[in-house]
Design a protein around this motif. Structure first.
Motif, PDB file in Angstrom:
ATOM      1  N   ARG A  94       0.654  -1.390   0.062  1.00  8.46           N
ATOM      2  CA  ARG A  94       0.100  -0.488  -0.140  1.00  8.46           C
ATOM      3  C   ARG A  94       1.284   0.846   0.120  1.00  8.46           C
ATOM      4  NH1 ARG A  94      -2.459  -3.777   3.445  1.00  8.46           N
ATOM      5  NH2 ARG A  94      -4.489  -4.252   2.813  1.00  8.46           N
ATOM      6  N   ARG A 168      -3.670   3.290  -3.165  1.00  7.85           N
ATOM      7  CA  ARG A 168      -2.724   3.353  -2.673  1.00  7.85           C
ATOM      8  C   ARG A 168      -1.755   4.190  -3.081  1.00  7.85           C
ATOM      9  NH1 ARG A 168      -5.015   2.191   2.523  1.00  7.85           N
ATOM     10  NH2 ARG A 168      -6.060   0.452   2.246  1.00  7.85           N
ATOM     11  N   CYS A 208      -1.548  -4.718  -4.527  1.00  8.20           N
ATOM     12  CA  CYS A 208      -2.506  -5.211  -3.692  1.00  8.20           C
ATOM     13  C   CYS A 208      -4.304  -5.788  -4.202  1.00  8.20           C
ATOM     14  CB  CYS A 208      -2.469  -4.196  -2.609  1.00  8.20           C
ATOM     15  SG  CYS A 208      -3.762  -3.699  -1.281  1.00  8.20           S
ATOM     16  N   ALA A 210      -7.698  -4.666  -5.394  1.00  7.19           N
ATOM     17  CA  ALA A 210      -8.642  -3.734  -5.708  1.00  7.19           C
ATOM     18  C   ALA A 210      -9.348  -3.840  -5.349  1.00  7.19           C
ATOM     19  CB  ALA A 210      -8.112  -3.130  -6.290  1.00  7.19           C
ATOM     20  N   LEU A 212     -11.702  -2.405  -3.383  1.00  2.00           N
ATOM     21  CA  LEU A 212     -13.010  -1.488  -3.823  1.00  2.00           C
ATOM     22  C   LEU A 212     -13.208  -1.247  -4.963  1.00  2.00           C
ATOM     23  CD1 LEU A 212     -11.926   0.948  -1.643  1.00  2.00           C
ATOM     24  CD2 LEU A 212     -13.555   0.045  -1.016  1.00  2.00           C
ATOM     25  N   MET A 240      -3.992  -3.646  -7.967  1.00  2.00           N
ATOM     26  CA  MET A 240      -2.452  -2.445  -8.250  1.00  2.00           C
ATOM     27  C   MET A 240      -1.260  -2.839  -8.049  1.00  2.00           C
ATOM     28  SD  MET A 240      -3.940  -0.376  -4.344  1.00  2.00           S
ATOM     29  CE  MET A 240      -5.191  -1.001  -3.993  1.00  2.00           C
TER      30      MET A 240
HETATM   31  C1  LIG Z   1     -10.332  -9.557  -2.544  1.00  2.00           C
HETATM   32  C2  LIG Z   1      -9.975  -9.405  -2.169  1.00  2.00           C
HETATM   33  C3  LIG Z   1     -10.105  -7.356  -2.203  1.00  2.00           C
HETATM   34  C4  LIG Z   1      -8.600  -6.431  -1.526  1.00  2.00           C
HETATM   35  N1  LIG Z   1      -9.640  -4.922  -1.684  1.00  2.00           N
HETATM   36  C5  LIG Z   1      -8.410  -4.410  -0.508  1.00  2.00           C
HETATM   37  C6  LIG Z   1      -8.789  -2.426  -1.442  1.00  2.00           C
HETATM   38  O1  LIG Z   1      -9.664  -2.246  -1.889  1.00  2.00           O
HETATM   39  N2  LIG Z   1      -7.570  -1.974  -0.572  1.00  2.00           N
HETATM   40  C7  LIG Z   1      -6.956  -2.561   0.082  1.00  2.00           C
HETATM   41  O2  LIG Z   1      -6.194  -2.135   0.116  1.00  2.00           O
HETATM   42  N3  LIG Z   1      -6.538  -4.053   0.398  1.00  2.00           N
HETATM   43  C8  LIG Z   1      -7.294  -4.212  -0.143  1.00  2.00           C
HETATM   44  N4  LIG Z   1      -6.865  -6.615   0.183  1.00  2.00           N
HETATM   45  C9  LIG Z   1      -5.949  -6.401   0.804  1.00  2.00           C
HETATM   46  C10 LIG Z   1      -6.448  -7.295   1.789  1.00  2.00           C
HETATM   47  O3  LIG Z   1      -6.787  -6.013   3.402  1.00  2.00           O
HETATM   48  C11 LIG Z   1      -5.230  -8.067   2.676  1.00  2.00           C
HETATM   49  O4  LIG Z   1      -5.243  -9.153   1.969  1.00  2.00           O
HETATM   50  C12 LIG Z   1      -5.231  -8.948   4.123  1.00  2.00           C
HETATM   51  O5  LIG Z   1      -5.133  -7.341   4.957  1.00  2.00           O
HETATM   52  C13 LIG Z   1      -4.381  -9.637   4.171  1.00  2.00           C
HETATM   53  O6  LIG Z   1      -3.102  -8.545   4.179  1.00  2.00           O
HETATM   54  P1  LIG Z   1      -1.757  -9.276   3.209  1.00  2.00           P
HETATM   55  O7  LIG Z   1      -2.163 -10.208   1.933  1.00  2.00           O
HETATM   56  O8  LIG Z   1      -0.274  -8.841   2.906  1.00  2.00           O
HETATM   57  O9  LIG Z   1      -1.619 -10.895   3.582  1.00  2.00           O
HETATM   58  C14 LIG Z   1      -8.135  -7.276  -0.285  1.00  2.00           C
HETATM   59  C15 LIG Z   1      -7.969  -8.384  -0.551  1.00  2.00           C
HETATM   60  C16 LIG Z   1      -8.800  -8.886  -1.660  1.00  2.00           C
HETATM   61  C17 LIG Z   1      -7.870 -10.469  -1.176  1.00  2.00           C
END
Ligand SMILES: Cc1cc2nc3c(=O)[nH]c(=O)nc-3n(C[C@H](O)[C@H](O)[C@H](O)COP(=O)(O)O)c2cc1C
Length: 262
Positions: A94, A168, A208, A210, A212, A240
């Motif tokens: 992020r 982000r 990451c 996305a 949203l 992202m």
């Molecule tokens: C389907 C999905 C949608 C997500 N959407 C967002 C998002 O819009 N923004 C964001 O900052 N992280 C997003 N994430 C990341 C998650 O918050 C993150 O995978 C979780 O907190 C675990 O952290 P890690 O991936 O580093 O293990 C998303 C993850 C998944 C699987």
């Protein structure tokens, strides 16, 4: 008419091609050589397994040029030692450097993602690769319009304080879509995005999910228009992408697997 070409000199008549064919399309002729079963041609999903599993290279498929097959490395202990840390160490990034990713590298991770499994090998996942950082920023702005209306006071407050919480600050985003009426669209897109994320991590790129943006692309006309989404397609996920600003030195803890063993 058969679409299989057989080199009888090299064929061992071991039946491997018949066993690995998902649709039971191949059978043995009177001498044990593989042939396409009468009336089964339509059940070939062009997965290429018959050709790829043949140990002697005796088989080719008219609709799958040999030049498009890649060599397949045998699994080695070193593979496990490399792949597991990659899978465990990837993080949702992020914070991104203000430095775009080269086009060739974006192409390369897309090339991995397009080879991810799809139901019945139907390969219906499509992509919008937002390469221009200004367009990515515009998507975040449009997405925030949706989020304001949807009601997310925390992220709206952070955005208004100058934090780009929607995408982000990533310079690029990869958006996966599938035909709106395709049963496995969500699954196929999620698998392809997972492949892309791991391929990105292997190159040291940050990614990451996305979520949203995915929701906005299902609901907000401005986002859909900015993505130039083809008619009849639904966005099922997005990533992202960019160079990570920071390196994580630890793998954070997660819940124990919620599994029952039978
Ligand atoms: C389907 C999905 C949608 C997500 N959407 C967002 C998002 O819009 N923004 C964001 O900052 N992280 C997003 N994430 C990341 C998650 O918050 C993150 O995978 C979780 O907190 C675990 O952290 P890690 O991936 O580093 O293990 C998303 C993850 C998944 C699987």
């Amino acid at each position: 008419m058969s679409f299989l070409c057989l080199d009888k000199v090299n064929c061992r008549r071991d039946g491997i091609c018949m066993e690995v064919c998902p649709g039971g399309v191949i059978t043995a002729d009177a001498e044990g050589y593989p042939v396409v079963k009468d009336g089964a041609e339509a059940f070939c999903n062009k997965c290429g397994h018959c050709v790829a599993a043949c140990a002697t290279g005796a088989l080719s498929h008219e609709r799958l040029p040999m030049i498009d097959f890649l060599p397949n490395r045998k699994p080695r202990p070193e593979t496990v030692a490399e792949v597991e840390p990659l899978m465990l160490g990837r993080r949702s990034v992020r914070a991104y450097k203000n430095k775009p990713v080269e086009h060739a590298l974006l192409e390369r991770i897309l090339d991995v993602a397009r080879r991810a499994p799809t139901a019945v090998n139907s390969q219906q996942v499509g992509w919008v690769m937002v390469e221009d950082p200004a367009k990515t920023r515009r998507l975040a702005e449009l997405g925030m319009e949706w989020l304001r209306a949807a009601g997310h006071p925390r992220y709206v407050q952070l955005w208004d304080e100058g934090r780009e919480v929607f995408l982000r600050g990533a310079p690029h985003v990869a958006v996966a879509h599938a035909p709106a009426d395709y049963t496995w669209g969500a699954a196929d897109c999620a698998i392809a995005l997972t492949y892309m994320e791991l391929a990105a991590a292997a190159h040291g790129l940050g990614a990451c999910w996305a979520g949203l943006l995915t929701r906005a692309a299902m609901a907000h006309a401005g986002v859909i228009e900015a993505l130039e989404l083809p008619q009849g397609r639904t966005v099922h996920g997005a990533l992202m992408l960019g160079w990570p600003k920071y390196r994580y030195s630890l793998v954070p803890p997660r819940n124990a697997a919620n599994a029952t063993w039978l």
